[in-house]
Design an enzyme around this catalytic site. Structure first.
Site, PDB file in Angstrom:
ATOM      1  N   CYS A 120      -7.977   9.848   4.776  1.00 13.90           N
ATOM      2  CA  CYS A 120      -7.395   9.887   3.431  1.00 13.90           C
ATOM      3  C   CYS A 120      -8.160  10.816   2.488  1.00 13.90           C
ATOM      4  O   CYS A 120      -7.710  11.075   1.380  1.00 13.90           O
ATOM      5  CB  CYS A 120      -7.353   8.483   2.835  1.00 13.90           C
ATOM      6  SG  CYS A 120      -8.999   7.810   2.597  1.00 13.90           S
ATOM      7  N   CYS A 122     -10.079   2.114   5.482  1.00 11.17           N
ATOM      8  CA  CYS A 122     -10.668   2.062   4.135  1.00 11.17           C
ATOM      9  C   CYS A 122     -11.834   1.085   4.086  1.00 11.17           C
ATOM     10  O   CYS A 122     -12.870   1.365   3.483  1.00 11.17           O
ATOM     11  CB  CYS A 122      -9.633   1.602   3.115  1.00 11.17           C
ATOM     12  SG  CYS A 122      -8.010   2.304   3.356  1.00 11.17           S
TER      13      CYS A 122
HETATM   14 FE1  FES Z   1      -8.637   6.132   1.264  1.00 14.75          FE
HETATM   15 FE2  FES Z   1      -8.174   3.570   1.300  1.00 14.75          FE
HETATM   16  S1  FES Z   1      -6.702   5.147   1.395  1.00 14.75           S
HETATM   17  S2  FES Z   1     -10.067   4.548   1.165  1.00 14.75           S
END
Ligand code: FES
Length: 210
Positions: A36, A107
């Site tokens: 992410c 995450c």
């Molecule tokens: Fe990046 Fe959760 S989507 S830390």
């Protein structure tokens, strides 16, 4: 898709504990997620006599799961010895938070990994520990022990999901594993992320489901 969070995750996300920069930290560690692009930093202050964590803070540019996990693991680590804090796992953090959505596993793993990395930094800097961090098959397999299969909360080595690991002379890595469900790509992503972070000299990583 709507993600359902437990009340405890929401509480820790809205009012995170131990958030911010620790000005007089002994060490800090920052880790990022290739999945992410978010990053987390963990700061530690340790008593040199008994190796207890006297203060700990974190900063996060992550999502609710990430911030809630940072909040709970820093609570769990505070006042513990380094050896005790090393044993804090993703599963423990998830249980303390009343569960985390499996899709957001990377995450929360990111927060736990950053804590472990900060402890390692301390051990290197103040305790003179030397870690074998060379790129070889054994260390790749060792790293795979930190990859959690979110469906059951255990790592992919313990679950015997990894069938074959090869590192060739071009530093290309091939991993074959048994996985065929909705977590497949999230697990593949996490493996790639972890290996690239740990061994920047890796050229290519190929993971196949067998
Ligand atoms: Fe990046 Fe959760 S989507 S830390």
């Amino acid at each position: 898709m709507t993600i359902k969070y437990s009340d405890k995750v929401i509480e820790h996300f809205q009012h995170p504990h131990n958030l911010g920069k620790l000005e007089n930290a002994d060490v800090e560690a920052t880790e990022g997620s290739a999945a992410c692009g978010d990053i987390v930093t963990v700061y530690l202050k340790v008593n040199p006599e008994n190796h207890k964590i006297t203060d700990i803070k974190f900063q996060s540019y992550g999502c609710a799961s990430n911030i809630a996990t940072g909040s709970i693991i820093t609570d769990l680590a505070k006042g513990r010895t380094l050896e005790q804090a090393k044993k804090i796992t993703w599963k423990q953090a998830a249980d303390e938070l009343g569960g985390l959505p499996p899709i957001k596993m990377h995450c929360s793993v990111l927060a736990v990994d950053t804590l472990h990395s900060a402890i390692k930094q301390y051990e290197k800097k103040y305790l003179g520990k030397v870690f074998d961090e060379h790129l070889n098959k054994k260390n790749i397999e060792e790293k795979l022990k930190s990859i959690i299969y979110p469906k059951v909360g255990l790592d992919i080595i313990t679950l015997r999901m990894v069938k074959y690991v090869k590192l060739d002379e071009n530093n290309d890595v091939l991993i074959e594993m048994t996985i065929d469900d909705e977590y497949k790509y999230s697990v593949f992503e996490h493996i790639t992320n972890q290996l690239k972070n740990s061994f920047p000299e890796i050229n290519k990583i190929k993971i196949v489901a067998v």
